[in-house]
Design a protein around this motif. Structure first.
Motif, short mmCIF file in Angstrom:
data_model
loop_
_atom_site.label_atom_id
_atom_site.label_comp_id
_atom_site.label_asym_id
_atom_site.label_seq_id
_atom_site.Cartn_x
_atom_site.Cartn_y
_atom_site.Cartn_z
N ASN A 145 0.81 -1.27 -0.15
CA ASN A 145 0.04 0.04 -0.19
C ASN A 145 0.84 1.30 -0.07
O ASN A 145 1.28 1.74 1.06
N THR A 149 -2.55 5.41 -1.00
CA THR A 149 -3.36 4.23 -1.03
C THR A 149 -4.60 4.60 0.02
O THR A 149 -4.08 5.14 1.43
N SER A 153 -8.45 0.92 2.17
CA SER A 153 -8.64 -0.01 1.15
C SER A 153 -8.67 -1.33 1.54
O SER A 153 -8.23 -1.82 2.70
N ARG A 158 -2.16 -3.32 -6.94
CA ARG A 158 -1.43 -2.09 -6.64
C ARG A 158 -0.61 -1.82 -7.62
O ARG A 158 0.20 -2.74 -7.92
N THR A 223 1.10 5.42 4.70
CA THR A 223 -0.03 4.52 5.14
C THR A 223 0.41 3.87 6.37
O THR A 223 -0.78 3.51 6.90
#
Ligand code: GLP
Length: 262
Positions: A145, A149, A153, A158, A223
């Motif tokens: 991620n 992102t 999610s 990706r 993230t």
């Protein structure tokens, strides 16, 4: 969030392996213990220690079901850089886990999005993930991620950033073009649904990511910072990774961990 600071990489790995083994051993009930797992160099010492403990009879994986975080899109299992290959050669071949208890996203799936949906359904059918072990990239990516992102999610396809392809090119003859451009990955939301999350962060090159995870705001740019809103998140790190923390933050977590041991 707990931040467990260990003097060096080996001690960090020993701490994490002991923690995981204790959780597996304490597990009761009809359903198996469900463990999320990462690849990368960070967990290698944890896998070696868990395998050693398994051989010594200190922990068994017979009642453990695993789900790996991610897999490169387009790499067959037999490719020596597939995460399937990594997991079997570095961990599963050395422990007593039943073959059918291992789940890894299929990088060669004809319909990758359907494969990701199937993965989410299987996790749910087993009652969710008890403990998600993870590592992070230098840009703070959790699983694959990448920055920006969505923090909610789910498992999906990706696109890898140039930065990640450059960092991972060390396994592909130092040629970023040889690193697959896409991957299948659990989402930040998938990781956040786990009852517990344990993230390994070691080495100088992760210092910025550790500071962003702990001291920065919750942001899509990093993230890994989503962990700040998880009720049971632990970061296990080594001293070199602490280089960008403020002295106050560093001391604060040492104090808390000292109290945990009393
Ligand atoms: C890859 C993986 C991540 C992993 C990261 C860090 O990009 N997709 O799940 O956490 O690398 O790897 P390392 O532990 O080798 O630094």
């Amino acid at each position: 969030m707990r931040v467990v600071i260990q003097e060096n990489y080996d001690k960090m790995c020993k701490w994490a392996a002991d923690y995981i083994a204790a959780r597996i051993n304490a597990h009761r009930g009809d359903r198996p213990f469900v463990l999320g797992l990462p690849t990368g160099s960070s967990p290698l010492g944890v896998y070696a220690e868990l395998a050693r403990m398994n051989k010594a009879g200190a922990v068994s994986f017979k009642n453990v079901v695993t789900f790996n975080m991610d897999e490169y899109l387009g790499l067959p299992r037999e490719h020596d850089q597939s995460y399937w290959y990594f997991m079997w050669s570095n961990f599963f071949d050395h422990i007593d886990i039943p073959k059918n208890n291992v789940n890894i996203l299929d990088g060669m799936a004809k319909d990758p999005e359907a494969e990701c949906a199937r993965y989410e359904e299987k996790i749910a059918s087993l009652g969710g993930i008890d403990l998600f072990l993870g590592g992070i990239g230098v840009d703070g990516h959790l699983a694959f991620n990448e920055p920006f992102t969505s923090l909610t999610s789910r498992t999906g396809v990706r696109v890898l950033t140039s930065d990640t392809r450059i960092v991972n090119s060390r396994f592909f003859g130092n040629d970023p073009e040889k690193v697959p451009a896409k991957a299948l990955s659990v989402g930040i939301g998938t990781v956040m649904d786990a009852r517990e999350v344990l993230i390994l962060i070691n080495g100088h090159n992760k210092a910025r990511a550790l500071a962003a995870s702990v001291e920065g705001g919750v942001s899509q740019k990093w993230t890994c910072s989503a962990l700040q809103t998880h009720p049971n998140a632990i970061i296990a790190c080594d001293e070199p990774a602490c280089g960008e923390l403020t002295v106050d933050t560093y001391k604060y977590f040492l104090d808390i961990e000292k109290a945990e041991r009393l």
